[in-house]
Motif scaffolding. Sequence first.
Motif, PDB file in Angstrom:
ATOM      1  N   ASP A   1      -1.620 -24.106   7.767  1.00 61.25           N
ATOM      2  CA  ASP A   1      -2.222 -25.382   8.170  1.00 61.25           C
ATOM      3  C   ASP A   1      -2.309 -25.534   9.680  1.00 61.25           C
ATOM      4  OD1 ASP A   1      -2.692 -26.081   5.605  1.00 61.25           O
ATOM      5  OD2 ASP A   1      -1.189 -27.669   5.474  1.00 61.25           O
ATOM      6  N   ARG A   2      -1.309 -25.045  10.388  1.00 65.82           N
ATOM      7  CA  ARG A   2      -1.283 -25.243  11.843  1.00 65.82           C
ATOM      8  C   ARG A   2      -1.981 -24.118  12.598  1.00 65.82           C
ATOM      9  NH1 ARG A   2       0.365 -30.470  13.323  1.00 65.82           N
ATOM     10  NH2 ARG A   2       0.924 -31.209  11.251  1.00 65.82           N
ATOM     11  N   LEU A   3      -1.879 -22.880  12.079  1.00 63.84           N
ATOM     12  CA  LEU A   3      -2.359 -21.731  12.856  1.00 63.84           C
ATOM     13  C   LEU A   3      -3.510 -20.989  12.186  1.00 63.84           C
ATOM     14  CD1 LEU A   3       1.148 -20.302  13.857  1.00 63.84           C
ATOM     15  CD2 LEU A   3      -0.397 -21.614  15.309  1.00 63.84           C
ATOM     16  N   GLY A   4      -3.596 -21.108  10.864  1.00 65.31           N
ATOM     17  CA  GLY A   4      -4.604 -20.325  10.151  1.00 65.31           C
ATOM     18  C   GLY A   4      -4.110 -18.903   9.969  1.00 65.31           C
ATOM     19  N   VAL A   5      -4.912 -18.127   9.241  1.00 66.45           N
ATOM     20  CA  VAL A   5      -4.502 -16.766   8.936  1.00 66.45           C
ATOM     21  C   VAL A   5      -4.779 -15.868  10.151  1.00 66.45           C
ATOM     22  CG1 VAL A   5      -6.630 -15.811   7.955  1.00 66.45           C
ATOM     23  CG2 VAL A   5      -4.451 -15.320   6.854  1.00 66.45           C
ATOM     24  N   GLY A   6      -3.952 -14.841  10.343  1.00 63.26           N
ATOM     25  CA  GLY A   6      -4.186 -13.889  11.443  1.00 63.26           C
ATOM     26  C   GLY A   6      -3.652 -14.340  12.786  1.00 63.26           C
ATOM     27  N   PHE A   7      -2.630 -15.192  12.785  1.00 57.38           N
ATOM     28  CA  PHE A   7      -2.025 -15.596  14.070  1.00 57.38           C
ATOM     29  C   PHE A   7      -1.189 -14.419  14.610  1.00 57.38           C
ATOM     30  CE2 PHE A   7       0.765 -17.011  10.675  1.00 57.38           C
ATOM     31  CZ  PHE A   7       2.030 -16.659  11.112  1.00 57.38           C
ATOM     32  N   ASP A   8      -0.689 -14.567  15.844  1.00 58.70           N
ATOM     33  CA  ASP A   8      -0.156 -13.380  16.525  1.00 58.70           C
ATOM     34  C   ASP A   8       1.225 -12.915  16.068  1.00 58.70           C
ATOM     35  OD1 ASP A   8      -2.273 -12.664  18.394  1.00 58.70           O
ATOM     36  OD2 ASP A   8      -1.984 -14.692  19.136  1.00 58.70           O
ATOM     37  N   VAL A   9       2.191 -13.832  16.088  1.00 61.59           N
ATOM     38  CA  VAL A   9       3.563 -13.393  15.800  1.00 61.59           C
ATOM     39  C   VAL A   9       4.230 -14.309  14.791  1.00 61.59           C
ATOM     40  CG1 VAL A   9       5.908 -13.143  16.761  1.00 61.59           C
ATOM     41  CG2 VAL A   9       3.955 -12.270  18.038  1.00 61.59           C
ATOM     42  N   GLN A  10       4.811 -13.696  13.750  1.00 65.55           N
ATOM     43  CA  GLN A  10       5.702 -14.397  12.832  1.00 65.55           C
ATOM     44  C   GLN A  10       7.101 -13.921  13.192  1.00 65.55           C
ATOM     45  OE1 GLN A  10       6.906 -16.477  10.758  1.00 65.55           O
ATOM     46  NE2 GLN A  10       6.740 -15.847   8.640  1.00 65.55           N
ATOM     47  N   GLY A  11       7.995 -14.842  13.552  1.00 64.57           N
ATOM     48  CA  GLY A  11       9.310 -14.431  14.020  1.00 64.57           C
ATOM     49  C   GLY A  11      10.459 -15.025  13.234  1.00 64.57           C
TER      50      GLY A  11
ATOM     51  N   ARG B   1      -0.302 -10.994  12.723  1.00 62.93           N
ATOM     52  CA  ARG B   1      -0.631  -9.669  13.250  1.00 62.93           C
ATOM     53  C   ARG B   1       0.616  -8.864  13.548  1.00 62.93           C
ATOM     54  NH1 ARG B   1      -3.292 -10.452  18.128  1.00 62.93           N
ATOM     55  NH2 ARG B   1      -3.929  -8.278  18.052  1.00 62.93           N
ATOM     56  N   HIS B   2       1.720  -9.572  13.864  1.00 58.73           N
ATOM     57  CA  HIS B   2       2.999  -8.892  14.120  1.00 58.73           C
ATOM     58  C   HIS B   2       4.124  -9.682  13.477  1.00 58.73           C
ATOM     59  CE1 HIS B   2       1.038  -6.442  17.188  1.00 58.73           C
ATOM     60  NE2 HIS B   2       0.438  -7.556  17.566  1.00 58.73           N
ATOM     61  N   TYR B   3       5.070  -8.950  12.921  1.00 58.44           N
ATOM     62  CA  TYR B   3       6.288  -9.575  12.395  1.00 58.44           C
ATOM     63  C   TYR B   3       7.431  -9.078  13.271  1.00 58.44           C
ATOM     64  CZ  TYR B   3       3.225 -10.477   8.482  1.00 58.44           C
ATOM     65  OH  TYR B   3       2.172 -10.905   7.713  1.00 58.44           O
ATOM     66  N   ALA B   4       8.128  -9.991  13.928  1.00 56.82           N
ATOM     67  CA  ALA B   4       9.177  -9.581  14.863  1.00 56.82           C
ATOM     68  C   ALA B   4      10.509 -10.163  14.406  1.00 56.82           C
ATOM     69  CB  ALA B   4       8.843 -10.066  16.267  1.00 56.82           C
ATOM     70  N   HIS B   5      11.533  -9.318  14.415  1.00 56.81           N
ATOM     71  CA  HIS B   5      12.830  -9.747  13.896  1.00 56.81           C
ATOM     72  C   HIS B   5      13.947  -9.481  14.890  1.00 56.81           C
ATOM     73  CE1 HIS B   5      10.411  -9.179  10.135  1.00 56.81           C
ATOM     74  NE2 HIS B   5      10.797 -10.425  10.072  1.00 56.81           N
ATOM     75  N   ALA B   6      14.725 -10.520  15.122  1.00 57.98           N
ATOM     76  CA  ALA B   6      15.856 -10.413  16.041  1.00 57.98           C
ATOM     77  C   ALA B   6      17.082  -9.914  15.284  1.00 57.98           C
ATOM     78  CB  ALA B   6      16.137 -11.784  16.670  1.00 57.98           C
ATOM     79  N   GLY B   7      17.920  -9.143  15.969  1.00 59.67           N
ATOM     80  CA  GLY B   7      19.141  -8.615  15.354  1.00 59.67           C
ATOM     81  C   GLY B   7      20.137  -9.720  15.060  1.00 59.67           C
ATOM     82  N   MET B   8      21.132  -9.369  14.262  1.00 60.74           N
ATOM     83  CA  MET B   8      22.155 -10.338  13.869  1.00 60.74           C
ATOM     84  C   MET B   8      23.297 -10.348  14.883  1.00 60.74           C
ATOM     85  SD  MET B   8      21.450 -11.957  11.022  1.00 60.74           S
ATOM     86  CE  MET B   8      19.739 -12.088  11.552  1.00 60.74           C
TER      87      MET B   8
END
Length: 373
Positions: free
Chosen positions: A198-208, A236-243
């Motif tokens: 709803d806010r960004l639409g499909v294909g936004f840059d980073v899912q974190g 477009r990118h999935y970024a994950h921070a360490g624990m």
Amino acid sequence: MYVCGITPYDATHLGHAATYLAFDLVHRLWLDAGHEVHYVQNVTDIDDPLLERAERDQDDWVVLGMRETALFREDMEALRVVPPRDFIGAVESIPRIIEVIGKLLADGAAYRVDDPEYPDIYFDRSYTGRFGYESRYDAEQMNRFFAERGGDPDRPGKRDPLDALLWRAERPGEPSWESELGTGRPGWHIECSVIALDRLGVGFDVQGGGSDLAFPHHEYSAAHAEALAGQHPFARHYAHAGMIGLDGAKMSKSKGNLVFVSRLRAAGVDPAAIRLGLFAGHYRQDRSWTDEVLETAQARLDRWRDAVRRPSGPAADDVVARLREHLADDLDTPKALAAIDAWVEETLRGDGADTGAPAQVAAAVDALLGIDL
Ligand code: 5CA
Ligand code: ZN
């Protein structure tokens, strides 16, 4: 950018903070590069852990959620996190979630289990034909993480043990919403799909988020959203921070070894030292918080503050360029901090006659690292 927000049933610990600080660096780097940034974050303000904690403490789950959300925002402000543009609750999104689950059912991407008592609705994970592309986990890893992280592989009536819950029919004593789907409440992953779409639409840059969200949460959020939109990819990118752990053990509510940002603040710890302590390691690396990490960060902060108060130092251009370069290289904060350290050591030795440099370095450290010297 969409970064998964907190489940507000307890105070923000250093693990949460580390994840939001990592994405704050992304936000700051993009702003520094002149981009317009649309940053969205959710709050999981209805979920099992929230209801369980409210029940345990004889608290109202709505009040608990509001109180912990307010404390989170205070902690983020104290840590100088640049706020997201949109900060959206799951509860306020329920009308939209109901609509999209109706669409998934109509399209054959979702189905209702044959259980007259609890006719829950599930997502058919095979629907998009791309399930698994986000985490790239194998079947064994998927099965393990699904069971460990809130999934229900043994629920009778599912077509596939890994199909995920979209709508949970009302259980006695649980909050629920009336809808054409029946009375109930949403599953977790669809909330983030809907808010992001709803806010960004499909294909936004980073899912974190943290690495614990790589599967199942981000895999299903992506699959739900792609099924709805009929487009790929969700992000477009999935970024994950360490624990982040404490003294070598994973920081978790069940172990009771949490270091809360609000407690550190109350004890007089400088939020800038918390930032520097967390940035001393790379964001993707699992790492520990110890007293020594904090002491080292405080000592570093003192030296940096001393240096930017000197009348002159080596010219700032080179060190500021290196700061940008290291951060642009997958947020290499250890190298970025080392570049500042080198300039600081030279300045404290009395090297360099550039009288503008201390203020320029302080401004860059403020803008890019969020540290007020
Ligand atoms: N509300 C969901 C996301 S929609 C959730 O995971 N909430 S949370 O409160 O459990 O976690 C908030 C964020 O902190 C998530 O991105 C999670 O991945 C991250 N996180 C949780 N524990 C740690 C930890 N020990 N170290 C680093 N990040 C963590
Ligand atoms: Zn999420």
